[in-house]
Design a protein around this motif. Structure first.
Motif, PDB file in Angstrom:
ATOM      1  N   TYR A   1      72.503  74.589  -4.334  1.00  0.00           N
ATOM      2  CA  TYR A   1      71.389  75.103  -5.144  1.00  0.00           C
ATOM      3  C   TYR A   1      70.393  73.958  -5.265  1.00  0.00           C
ATOM      4  CZ  TYR A   1      74.115  79.138  -6.620  1.00  0.00           C
ATOM      5  OH  TYR A   1      74.835  80.286  -6.646  1.00  0.00           O
TER       6      TYR A   1
ATOM      7  N   VAL B   1      71.765  70.517  -5.880  1.00  0.00           N
ATOM      8  CA  VAL B   1      73.155  70.583  -6.346  1.00  0.00           C
ATOM      9  C   VAL B   1      74.058  71.141  -5.255  1.00  0.00           C
ATOM     10  CG1 VAL B   1      74.699  71.489  -8.125  1.00  0.00           C
ATOM     11  CG2 VAL B   1      72.306  71.004  -8.669  1.00  0.00           C
TER      12      VAL B   1
ATOM     13  N   ALA C   1      76.932  72.851  -5.087  1.00  0.00           N
ATOM     14  CA  ALA C   1      77.823  73.555  -6.003  1.00  0.00           C
ATOM     15  C   ALA C   1      79.226  73.692  -5.430  1.00  0.00           C
ATOM     16  CB  ALA C   1      77.253  74.934  -6.341  1.00  0.00           C
TER      17      ALA C   1
ATOM     18  N   PRO D   1      86.896  70.987 -14.067  1.00  0.00           N
ATOM     19  CA  PRO D   1      86.035  70.899 -15.246  1.00  0.00           C
ATOM     20  C   PRO D   1      84.819  71.823 -15.148  1.00  0.00           C
ATOM     21  CG  PRO D   1      85.989  68.851 -13.967  1.00  0.00           C
ATOM     22  CD  PRO D   1      86.956  69.746 -13.297  1.00  0.00           C
ATOM     23  N   ASN D   2      84.069  71.948 -16.225  1.00  0.00           N
ATOM     24  CA  ASN D   2      82.859  72.779 -16.221  1.00  0.00           C
ATOM     25  C   ASN D   2      81.922  72.346 -15.099  1.00  0.00           C
ATOM     26  OD1 ASN D   2      83.330  72.779 -19.582  1.00  0.00           O
ATOM     27  ND2 ASN D   2      82.921  74.681 -18.537  1.00  0.00           N
ATOM     28  N   GLY D   3      81.391  73.323 -14.407  1.00  0.00           N
ATOM     29  CA  GLY D   3      80.443  73.019 -13.342  1.00  0.00           C
ATOM     30  C   GLY D   3      81.094  72.559 -12.060  1.00  0.00           C
ATOM     31  N   ALA D   4      82.437  72.715 -11.944  1.00  0.00           N
ATOM     32  CA  ALA D   4      83.135  72.251 -10.749  1.00  0.00           C
ATOM     33  C   ALA D   4      82.828  73.125  -9.539  1.00  0.00           C
ATOM     34  CB  ALA D   4      84.646  72.235 -11.013  1.00  0.00           C
ATOM     35  N   GLY D   5      82.384  74.344  -9.772  1.00  0.00           N
ATOM     36  CA  GLY D   5      82.081  75.237  -8.657  1.00  0.00           C
ATOM     37  C   GLY D   5      83.033  76.420  -8.566  1.00  0.00           C
ATOM     38  N   LYS D   6      83.806  76.656  -9.609  1.00  0.00           N
ATOM     39  CA  LYS D   6      84.811  77.728  -9.564  1.00  0.00           C
ATOM     40  C   LYS D   6      84.145  79.101  -9.462  1.00  0.00           C
ATOM     41  CE  LYS D   6      86.481  76.522 -13.576  1.00  0.00           C
ATOM     42  NZ  LYS D   6      85.659  75.365 -13.985  1.00  0.00           N
ATOM     43  N   THR D   7      83.198  79.354 -10.373  1.00  0.00           N
ATOM     44  CA  THR D   7      82.547  80.665 -10.355  1.00  0.00           C
ATOM     45  C   THR D   7      81.779  80.870  -9.059  1.00  0.00           C
ATOM     46  OG1 THR D   7      82.385  80.721 -12.759  1.00  0.00           O
ATOM     47  CG2 THR D   7      80.866  82.111 -11.550  1.00  0.00           C
ATOM     48  N   THR D   8      81.137  79.817  -8.579  1.00  0.00           N
ATOM     49  CA  THR D   8      80.404  79.926  -7.324  1.00  0.00           C
ATOM     50  C   THR D   8      81.357  80.310  -6.194  1.00  0.00           C
ATOM     51  OG1 THR D   8      78.925  78.231  -8.162  1.00  0.00           O
ATOM     52  CG2 THR D   8      78.763  78.746  -5.833  1.00  0.00           C
TER      53      THR D   8
ATOM     54  N   GLN E   1      83.535  86.337 -15.322  1.00  0.00           N
ATOM     55  CA  GLN E   1      83.632  85.331 -16.392  1.00  0.00           C
ATOM     56  C   GLN E   1      83.074  85.910 -17.686  1.00  0.00           C
ATOM     57  OE1 GLN E   1      82.260  81.448 -15.336  1.00  0.00           O
ATOM     58  NE2 GLN E   1      82.414  80.659 -17.405  1.00  0.00           N
TER      59      GLN E   1
ATOM     60  N   GLU F   1      88.140  83.388 -15.258  1.00  0.00           N
ATOM     61  CA  GLU F   1      88.433  83.152 -16.676  1.00  0.00           C
ATOM     62  C   GLU F   1      88.869  84.422 -17.405  1.00  0.00           C
ATOM     63  OE1 GLU F   1      86.180  80.411 -18.739  1.00  0.00           O
ATOM     64  OE2 GLU F   1      85.653  79.256 -16.973  1.00  0.00           O
TER      65      GLU F   1
ATOM     66  N   HIS G   1      90.650  77.695 -18.041  1.00  0.00           N
ATOM     67  CA  HIS G   1      90.514  76.378 -18.668  1.00  0.00           C
ATOM     68  C   HIS G   1      91.746  76.023 -19.495  1.00  0.00           C
ATOM     69  CE1 HIS G   1      86.555  75.083 -17.489  1.00  0.00           C
ATOM     70  NE2 HIS G   1      86.081  76.291 -17.729  1.00  0.00           N
TER      71      HIS G   1
HETATM   72  N1  LIG Z   1      72.239  80.133  -9.597  1.00  0.00           N
HETATM   73  C1  LIG Z   1      72.352  78.788  -9.690  1.00  0.00           C
HETATM   74  N2  LIG Z   1      71.261  78.017  -9.545  1.00  0.00           N
HETATM   75  C2  LIG Z   1      71.359  76.672  -9.628  1.00  0.00           C
HETATM   76  N3  LIG Z   1      72.492  75.999  -9.837  1.00  0.00           N
HETATM   77  C3  LIG Z   1      73.625  76.713 -10.001  1.00  0.00           C
HETATM   78  C4  LIG Z   1      73.606  78.152  -9.941  1.00  0.00           C
HETATM   79  N4  LIG Z   1      74.864  78.600 -10.125  1.00  0.00           N
HETATM   80  C5  LIG Z   1      75.617  77.501 -10.302  1.00  0.00           C
HETATM   81  N5  LIG Z   1      74.884  76.368 -10.228  1.00  0.00           N
HETATM   82  C6  LIG Z   1      75.385  74.993 -10.355  1.00  0.00           C
HETATM   83  O1  LIG Z   1      76.489  74.868  -9.492  1.00  0.00           O
HETATM   84  C7  LIG Z   1      77.504  74.121 -10.115  1.00  0.00           C
HETATM   85  C8  LIG Z   1      78.789  74.925 -10.126  1.00  0.00           C
HETATM   86  O2  LIG Z   1      78.652  76.003 -11.058  1.00  0.00           O
HETATM   87  P1  LIG Z   1      79.828  77.040 -11.337  1.00  0.00           P
HETATM   88  O3  LIG Z   1      79.275  78.075 -12.246  1.00  0.00           O
HETATM   89  O4  LIG Z   1      80.368  77.505 -10.039  1.00  0.00           O
HETATM   90  O5  LIG Z   1      80.882  76.158 -12.122  1.00  0.00           O
HETATM   91  P2  LIG Z   1      82.248  76.586 -12.821  1.00  0.00           P
HETATM   92  O6  LIG Z   1      83.278  75.738 -12.215  1.00  0.00           O
HETATM   93  O7  LIG Z   1      82.421  78.060 -12.757  1.00  0.00           O
HETATM   94  O8  LIG Z   1      81.968  76.124 -14.311  1.00  0.00           O
HETATM   95  P3  LIG Z   1      82.507  76.764 -15.705  1.00  0.00           P
HETATM   96  O9  LIG Z   1      83.858  76.240 -15.897  1.00  0.00           O
HETATM   97  O10 LIG Z   1      81.541  76.220 -16.707  1.00  0.00           O
HETATM   98  O11 LIG Z   1      82.449  78.240 -15.560  1.00  0.00           O
HETATM   99  C9  LIG Z   1      77.009  73.737 -11.499  1.00  0.00           C
HETATM  100  O12 LIG Z   1      76.483  72.429 -11.422  1.00  0.00           O
HETATM  101  C10 LIG Z   1      75.910  74.728 -11.750  1.00  0.00           C
HETATM  102  O13 LIG Z   1      74.928  74.147 -12.568  1.00  0.00           O
END
Ligand SMILES: Nc1ncnc2c1ncn2[C@@H]1O[C@H](COP(=O)(O)OP(=O)(O)OP(=O)(O)O)[C@@H](O)[C@H]1O
Ligand SMILES: [Mg+2]
Lengths: 625, 247
Positions: free
Chosen positions: B13, B16, B18, B37-44, B85, B170, B203
């Protein structure tokens, strides 16, 4: 076409672009900050023109008088806008967005009749600007000085607005609110005054645009809807909330229109193309093209849909057997009406039935689909023209025409819907408006086939249905049947899938529902029903003209649906009957039916922010949340 | 036997990264936790597997078939169930109608113009609701449910297509600790009975260690460790991420 012609048209087009930009920038600012789609913006423009002409007459013919009139008109309209915000919109910011829309429709109605009262039905020519009546020579053409001034004014206003937004605290707040409303709230900004002041600024710009047009365009009562559609087009093509985008869009539209005028009639590959006829439609074609290619305009960003406010989704229960029994009983009772009613009442009841079907078909898209259509009259009109043309040009029987009309309307809806479902929210609504205007202007311009502005006359029912009572029975049977069918589909799996796409798009997709496809299919279904209503309308009136599908008809449909309540099954029917009956009832007493109706709607909106049926139900349930 | 294979998935992104070249696999009937951890990229990662977003590079294979970039509705047909999530259900319908619609869709009857949707698949809907413990709430409008119940309803809908693979982002966020274990115990049961593979993010480490056969650890878009609970527990890299540099 000579170069001189082109130049003359281009100058005219650029001058138009300037006022168009002023008008549109006001709309864009207001939408950006308050998220209200202000349909009354065109009415403010109209008041600007009328007011400036009136003031100029009273202030004398000097340059000072003219320019004072322009400024005073602009300031007056700004005040009016602020007043409208304080008196109406302020009270309903918490209500569903569609209700705010309804309130602005009501203001359109009220303003139109007030203008009629004050200034009369005749067009009024404005004075020319003293000291600027001459012309400058350019490439052998004389260019009106006033146009040159306007052309310069557009970029100047853009610059001034940019400076305002970037250099002042107020401007920073406006930008912040446009980008993120919650943040402004969190910063502790007094939203109340921010909203009112932005309304004043935006309205003032509309008033200024209207006032500046006074030497170029007579004041007329039709200006309001023309101005609002033009402003919508510019704002949507440019991208909602973007001033730069609006400026570019206004220029583009001004130039393309000028080109069409300048080209005039052209022989091309043996065809005669009359480009100047295209001017009515070209901006809508541009808008449709832009939205098809860039779904958020030149410089806009995605928006969420025009929805009910969170938590306002009414839970739609499947009607119990009792509901169908009652509905059938009412239909049966209606069939007995001719026993007690005179011809006049029967004609009115026929109208009510036709518009009930029209409103129900619009509701099919808006309610379960969440697809707000600003151009639903298109399908009504296509149905009407299909029936009228089949009867007049092909000598078809009424039965055949009534069968074919829904198919014709469905075919148009299939094509329009394919483009529309690619968009969401306001953009979708605007695209439906663009398509409706395209169809309308074709009907208006294509004299040889559609009879142009005169339309078609002498489309009478078959002998077996010619009697008022018989025609009434036919209409009731067809409308009630079609409405029942729409309701069944709403409660069939398809209707649930449609609602699923509205409620939670992601989730619907994840359980295998192709949301776009479902929404696409909803268009021809609703279109067919509207087409049937249109065909019945033609036969009930015996004639038709392009205004069967004018914007005002689409707006009527929206008012009917919203008046009754979007999230109820019977609301749109009640709304349609109420609207049609009220209009007739008031018209018999006073020519100012719009004023009365507009005030009534405003009253209803302020009293029942959930629509008549929705609110009544709440009251009956004893105020349960 | 391997059911799901993730092969060098990437997503950027802007600046980033991701998800940066993540590969792992999930066997039939296996429950795999994706943690970090938060922002690790799991949801992506989840959204790329589930078809909500298109990867910049890499492939996703389901039972050997390349499903990269296939839309979610196509994956539903191939036996993938998904929860989000932020749980979403159809707010204007009752709990049972939500499940009925998912069942109708699975039977390819969701576009029918005739017939009452509320009469459809009543018995199957009842069974699914019973399985997730929502049978007493069946006729409630689902926008009146407690958040934990919304999550259960999502699970019931995700099970409507008798999936081979369940993707749960989650699943227990926002629930009380007891509820968490109940829900995950339920998922584990279903997984064992139906040979259903489950990939979930979480988490709460108690939930992870209580219900995952294998754990995959992400940090800043990279896969830093994977293996059994024991292997991951002692992995120095994982310790560093979770306990900070000093550990
Ligand atoms: N649509 C987007 N545009 C820009 N950056 C994004 C977007 N979606 C995710 N990111 C970035 O990609 C990284 C991974 O995000 P992701 O949501 O996959 O994390 P996560 O592991 O699911 O976190 P959490 O535990 O908080 O749910 C983060 O730094 C987030 O800011
Ligand atoms: Mg996440």
């Amino acid at each position: 076409m000579t170069f001189a012609d082109l130049l003359a048209q281009l100058v005219n087009g650029l001058a138009n672009a300037s006022t168009l930009f002023l008008l549109a920038s006001g709309l864009s600012l207001i939408f950006g900050v308050t998220r209200v789609v202000n349909f009354a913006h065109g009415s403010l423009y109209m008041i600007g023109t009328y007011g400036a002409i009136w003031l100029a007459e009273h202030l004398g013919g000097s340059g000072l008088g003219f320019w004072s009139a322009v400024l005073m008109a602009a300031c007056g309209v700004a005040l009016l806008g602020a007043l409208m915000e304080l008196a109406v919109l302020k009270r309903i910011y918490g209500a569903p967005e569609l209700f705010q829309l309804l309130a602005t429709f009501a203001v359109v109605l009220v303003v139109k009749d007030v203008a009629l009262m004050v200034w009369g039905p005749e067009d009024i020519l404005g004075p020319r600007a003293p000291g600027l009546t001459g012309a400058v020579e350019l490439a052998g053409q004389s260019i009106p000085e006033y146009d040159v001034l306007l052309i310069a004014l557009g970029p100047l206003v853009l610059l001034a607005l940019k400076l305002l937004l970037e250099r002042t605290r107020w401007g920073v707040l406006i930008r912040a609110a446009t980008e993120d409303r919650e943040m402004v709230g969190a910063l502790g900004v007094n939203q109340v005054w921010l909203f009112t002041s932005v309304f004043a600024l935006g309205s003032g710009l509309a008033g200024l645009a209207g006032a500046l047009q006074m030497p170029r365009e007579p004041a007329s009562l039709g200006l309001d809807l023309i101005a609002i559609t033009d402003a919508f087009v510019v704002v949507v093509v440019g991208g909602l909330g973007s001033l730069g985008g609006a400026f570019l869009a206004a220029l583009l539209i001004g130039i393309v229109k000028a080109l069409c005028f300048a080209l005039g009639t052209v022989e091309l590959f043996g065809f005669t193309l009359n480009f100047s006829k295209l001017t009515l439609v070209v901006e809508f074609v541009l808008m449709a093209l832009t939205l098809a290619l860039r779904p958020w305009g030149f410089a806009g960003r995605p928006l969420r849909g025009l929805r009910e406010a969170p938590g306002a989704i009414e839970h739609v229960r499947t009607p119990a057997r009792r509901f169908w029994v009652i509905a059938t009983a009412i239909a049966a009772l209606l069939a007995l009406l001719p026993a007690v009613a005179d011809d006049y009442a029967l004609v009115l009841a026929t109208d009510c039935a036709i518009f009930a079907l029209f409103a129900a078909s619009l509701h099919f898209l808006m309610g379960p689909g969440g697809l707000t259509s600003f151009g639903h009259a298109a399908y009504f009109g296509v149905g009407a023209y299909a029936a009228g043309l089949l009867a007049k040009q092909a000598g078809a029987s009424m039965l055949l025409a009534l069968v074919a009309a829904p198919f014709a309307a469905a075919a148009f809806a299939l094509v329009f819907g394919w483009f529309c479902v690619r968009l969401t929210g306001v953009y979708l609504a605007m695209l439906t408006l663009a398509f409706a205007q395209i169809v309308w202007s074709v009907a208006w311009q294509w004299d040889d086939v559609t009879g142009g502005s005169n339309g078609l006359v002498g489309v009478w029912p078959a002998p077996w249905a010619a009697d008022k009572t018989h025609f009434y029975w036919l209409t009731i049977a067809l409308c009630a049947g079609a409405i029942a069918l729409l309701w069944r589909v709403m409660h069939a799996p398809f209707g649930y899938s449609l609602r699923a796409g509205r409620d939670a798009n992601l989730r619907a997709d994840a359980i295998g529902i192709d949301v776009k496809r479902v929404q696409w299919i909803a268009f021809p279904a609703a279109g067919a029903a509207a087409g049937l209503a249109g065909a019945l309308y033609v036969y009930s009136k015996g004639s038709l003209a392009p205004d069967v599908m004018a914007i005002s008809r689409s707006v009527d449909g929206l008012v009917m649906v919203l008046l009754g309540g979007v999230q109820t099954l019977t609301g749109p029917i009640v709304g349609a009957v109420l609207f049609t009956w009220l209009q007739d009832e008031i018209l018999r007493r006073t020519e100012y039916w719009r004023l009365i109706l507009g005030l009534a709607i405003l009253g209803l909106v302020l009293l029942f922010p959930r629509g008549v049926v929705g609110s009544l139900r709440r009251v009956l349930r004893g105020g349960e949340a | 036997m391997t059911l799901l294979t993730i092969d060098h998935l990437e997503k950027h992104y802007g600046g980033v990264h991701a998800v940066a070249g993540v590969s792992f696999s999930v066997a039939s009937g296996e429950r795999v936790a994706l943690i970090g951890p938060n922002g690790a990229g799991k949801t992506t990662c989840f959204n790329m597997i589930g078809g909500q977003i298109r990867p910049d590079a890499g492939r996703v294979l389901l039972g050997g078939e390349d499903i990269t970039g296939a839309p979610p509705r196509a994956l539903f047909r191939k036996g993938v169930g998904r929860t989000f999530q932020i749980a979403t259900t159809f707010g204007s319908m009752t709990v049972r109608e939500n499940v009925q619609l998912a069942l109708l869709s699975h039977a390819r009857r969701a576009l029918r113009f005739l017939g009452e949707a509320t009469d459809a698949a009543a018995e199957e809907a009842r069974a699914l609701l019973a399985a997730v413990g929502l049978e007493t709430q069946a006729t409630r409008p689902c926008d009146q449910l407690a958040y934990g119940d919304v999550k259960r309803l999502e699970l019931a809908m995700a099970l409507a297509n008798a999936p081979r693979l369940l993707l749960m982002d989650e699943p227990t966020a926002g629930m009380a600790p007891r509820e968490r274990h109940e829900l995950m115990a339920l998922v584990s049961d279903i997984s064992a009975q139906r040979d259903l593979s489950v990939l979930f993010t979480e988490h709460d480490m108690d939930v992870v260690f209580g219900h995952a056969d294998r754990i995959v650890v992400l940090d800043r878009g990279r896969l830093v460790a994977q293996g059994s609970q024991e292997e991951v527990r002692v992995d120095p890299e994982v310790k560093r991420i979770y306990l900070g540099e000093s550990a």
